[in-house]
Design an enzyme around this catalytic site. Structure first.
Site, short mmCIF file in Angstrom:
data_model
loop_
_atom_site.label_atom_id
_atom_site.label_comp_id
_atom_site.label_asym_id
_atom_site.label_seq_id
_atom_site.Cartn_x
_atom_site.Cartn_y
_atom_site.Cartn_z
N ARG A 172 0.84 -1.20 0.00
CA ARG A 172 0.00 0.00 0.00
C ARG A 172 0.87 1.24 0.00
NH1 ARG A 172 -4.61 0.09 4.41
NH2 ARG A 172 -5.28 1.88 3.13
N CYS A 230 -1.24 6.02 8.92
CA CYS A 230 -1.63 4.76 8.27
C CYS A 230 -2.75 5.09 7.32
CB CYS A 230 -2.02 3.72 9.31
SG CYS A 230 -3.36 4.23 10.41
#
Length: 271
Positions: A172, A230
């Site tokens: 990611r 995050c």
């Protein structure tokens, strides 16, 4: 420094603590059904989405709750300012860390995470129950500002002036996949630091010296300003917790990537 972690044996011997079960999975449903199937005696279920975050929006998928809303939620769960709180989950403390961080941010001084969570409790031969307690309302008063936070602009600056850690999975970070947010990639200058590397195969945090070495390899050494983000500010709290175990203070970009990409003018890096 008092460790922010507690072992199953220490929790079993601890009298008078409020215990919160914070089991949660990204994409739902809440962990209430798992809680009802068995939990630590006296533990009260805490819903991460409802109790530890405001509704999603431009501020991110898990913005900070308003102080009054958080205070009401914690009082309903039996949290008081003069009683220790222990939080746990069943996913290597990724959700419990969010509860630890938000309670600390709003001024609770004695919050610990059950290291290894419910699996460690069961592995220690300690009992669970299906009995749902009715907590006495607590008196916790929420006072914001107990933990450092970053805005998007501050996160961007920190990526150049210190170390900004990206707590998501490496793919990611690289922008190869993005299962949740509309744009893939990372904050320019951020360093990939998946939270999965903070714990061992048993879901317990690595020893402080090993965590210090891990973060030193990523550029976080004594005196270097550090922060973490995050997808939505949940697993990044786990990064901040690991940094605290290592003796390295860090700020949290609560809005994280979900807030960053809400503004199309912000730059995105890949690779």
């Amino acid at each position: 420094m008092t460790s922010p972690l507690i072992t199953p044996e220490q929790l079993a011997a601890l009298d008078g603590a409020t215990v919160l079960d914070v089991r949660w999975r990204l994409g739902g449903p809440p962990g209430l059904e798992s809680y009802r199937e068995g939990h630590i005696q006296g533990a009260v279920f805490c819903d991460l989405d409802a109790d530890l975050a405001a509704p999603p929006g431009e501020a991110g998928r898990h913005p900070l709750p308003e102080a009054q809303a958080f205070q009401s939620a914690m009082r309903r769960l039996g949290v008081s300012g003069d009683r220790p709180v222990v939080v746990y989950d069943d996913a290597a403390s990724t959700a419990a860390a969010r509860a630890w961080w938000v309670l600390r941010y709003f001024g609770h001084r004695d919050v610990r995470v059950l290291d290894g969570g419910l699996p460690a409790w069961i592995a220690a031969g300690l009992p669970t129950t299906k009995e749902v307690p009715q907590p006495v309302e607590g008196d916790f008063t929420a006072r914001p500002g107990g933990m450092p936070v970053l805005t998007a602009d501050e996160a961007a600056a920190l990526a150049g002036e210190g170390v900004l850690l990206d707590a998501r999975a490496a793919e990611r970070y690289r922008g190869e996949v993005e299962p949740i947010d509309p744009v893939a990639g990372h904050v320019p200058g951020a360093v990939s630091a998946p939270t999965t590397d903070n714990v061992g195969p048993d879901g317990r945090f690595l020893a402080p010296e090993r965590l210090r070495a891990r973060f030193a390899d990523l550029g976080v050494t004594e005196g270097v300003p550090a922060g973490a983000y995050c997808g939505s500010g949940v697993t990044a709290a786990h990064e901040v917790l690991a940094l605290e175990v290592a003796g390295r203070p860090a700020a949290l970009y609560v809005g994280s990537w979900s807030n960053w990409v809400a503004d199309p003018s912000r730059p995105v890096a890949t690779g």
